[in-house]
Design a protein around this motif. Structure first.
Motif, short mmCIF file in Angstrom:
data_model
loop_
_atom_site.label_atom_id
_atom_site.label_comp_id
_atom_site.label_asym_id
_atom_site.label_seq_id
_atom_site.Cartn_x
_atom_site.Cartn_y
_atom_site.Cartn_z
N ASP A 141 13.49 12.58 11.71
CA ASP A 141 14.76 13.13 11.25
C ASP A 141 15.41 12.20 10.23
N GLN A 143 18.32 12.37 8.82
CA GLN A 143 19.73 12.12 9.13
C GLN A 143 19.88 11.08 10.22
N LEU A 146 19.33 7.75 8.57
CA LEU A 146 20.51 7.35 7.83
C LEU A 146 21.61 6.85 8.77
N ALA A 147 21.77 7.54 9.89
CA ALA A 147 22.78 7.12 10.86
C ALA A 147 22.44 5.73 11.42
N ASP A 164 13.88 18.26 1.52
CA ASP A 164 15.10 17.88 2.22
C ASP A 164 15.99 17.04 1.30
N TRP A 166 18.36 14.92 1.60
CA TRP A 166 19.12 13.93 2.35
C TRP A 166 19.94 13.02 1.44
N GLY A 169 23.74 13.21 0.61
CA GLY A 169 24.70 12.60 1.53
C GLY A 169 25.13 11.20 1.14
N ASP A 173 28.51 11.94 3.13
CA ASP A 173 28.48 11.50 4.53
C ASP A 173 28.08 10.04 4.70
N TRP A 174 27.23 9.53 3.81
CA TRP A 174 26.68 8.17 3.98
C TRP A 174 27.07 7.29 2.81
#
Length: 256
Positions: A141, A143, A146-147, A164, A166, A169, A173-174
């Protein structure tokens, strides 16, 4: 040649019965042993100093990782400039390992790799970049990777040659994360990017990585751009423009 030199190299043989070729080989092996002893002493001294660096006042602290891509770039560039041309690849591999084990003195680096397309290349790129001292694992995954990187406990290596998006973000988000390296074919565009919570002052000198709304034709300012991926009007690209992460141009990092 003294027996004290010959016996450790050929313990099962009588020095008096050795041929000239065996004597010459024994001398070379003894020379290697002496060099190994010096290298071991220097390497252990370097590791001890690296452990102190992590406690130095100018080391990154707070939410950032311990990585200093700018310092690694300086060290590697200096060493490669001094290396014999035919030994550059070997020297780079050795120094990547040395730097990796030095970093490990401040705590083992955790690397999460996400690459549904050609995962071996991404994993090998991460292993070459961070060395065998790092703990590298494949994840499913992007995400989650990244988390993990956003927590500051490690870094993520994510493929960009996928469907994807990603990387969008990184502008939303990131935004606390920065791209600090790229892996791919030698001399080609990166097929995966390394992302982490890097001190902005520690980013390497090189092409900026940008995430922008629009194409990759450039902004008319003369700086070239190389598109890496697109998604619904968003573009991930490299540029020669000297940009600051987080600025209006959409800079999200830099790669050497």
């Amino acid at each position: 040649m003294s027996k004290s030199i010959l016996q450790p190299v050929w313990p099962e043989m009588n020095p008096a019965e050795m041929s000239p070729e065996q004597m010459a080989l024994a001398a070379l092996r003894h020379e290697i042993d002496l060099i190994d002893d010096q290298m071991l002493a220097l390497f252990q001294t370097r590791l001890a100093i690296a452990a102190k660096v992590g406690l130095a006042k100018d080391a990154p602290h707070g939410p950032h990782t311990k990585l200093r891509p700018d310092r690694e770039q300086t060290v590697l560039s200096r060493v490669l400039a001094r290396a014999d041309p035919d030994k550059v690849a070997a020297v780079e591999g050795l120094w990547r390992e040395i730097v990796g084990w030095g970093l490990a003195q401040q705590g083992q680096l955790q690397v999460h790799v996400w690459a549904p397309v050609d995962p071996t290349r991404a994993f090998d790129g991460a292993r070459h970049r961070f060395g065998t001292a790092a703990s590298i694992r494949m994840v499913r995954d992007p995400q989650a990777a990244l988390a993990f990187a956003a927590e500051g406990r490690g870094v993520a290596v994510l493929a960009v040659n996928t469907d994807d998006p990603w990387w969008v973000g990184l502008r939303r988000d990131w935004s606390s994360l920065s791209v600090f390296d790229g892996f791919g074919q030698a001399g080609g565009q990166p097929s995966s990017l390394a992302v982490g919570k890097i001190d902005p002052a520690a980013l390497p000198t090189g092409r900026s990585v940008i995430v922008t709304a629009g194409g990759d034709a450039g902004d008319g300012g003369g700086a070239r751009r190389w598109g890496l991926n697109t998604h619904h009007g968003w573009t991930l690209a490299l540029t020669d423009a000297r940009l600051t992460p987080g600025d209006a141009e959409g800079c999200v990092g830099a790669i050497a």
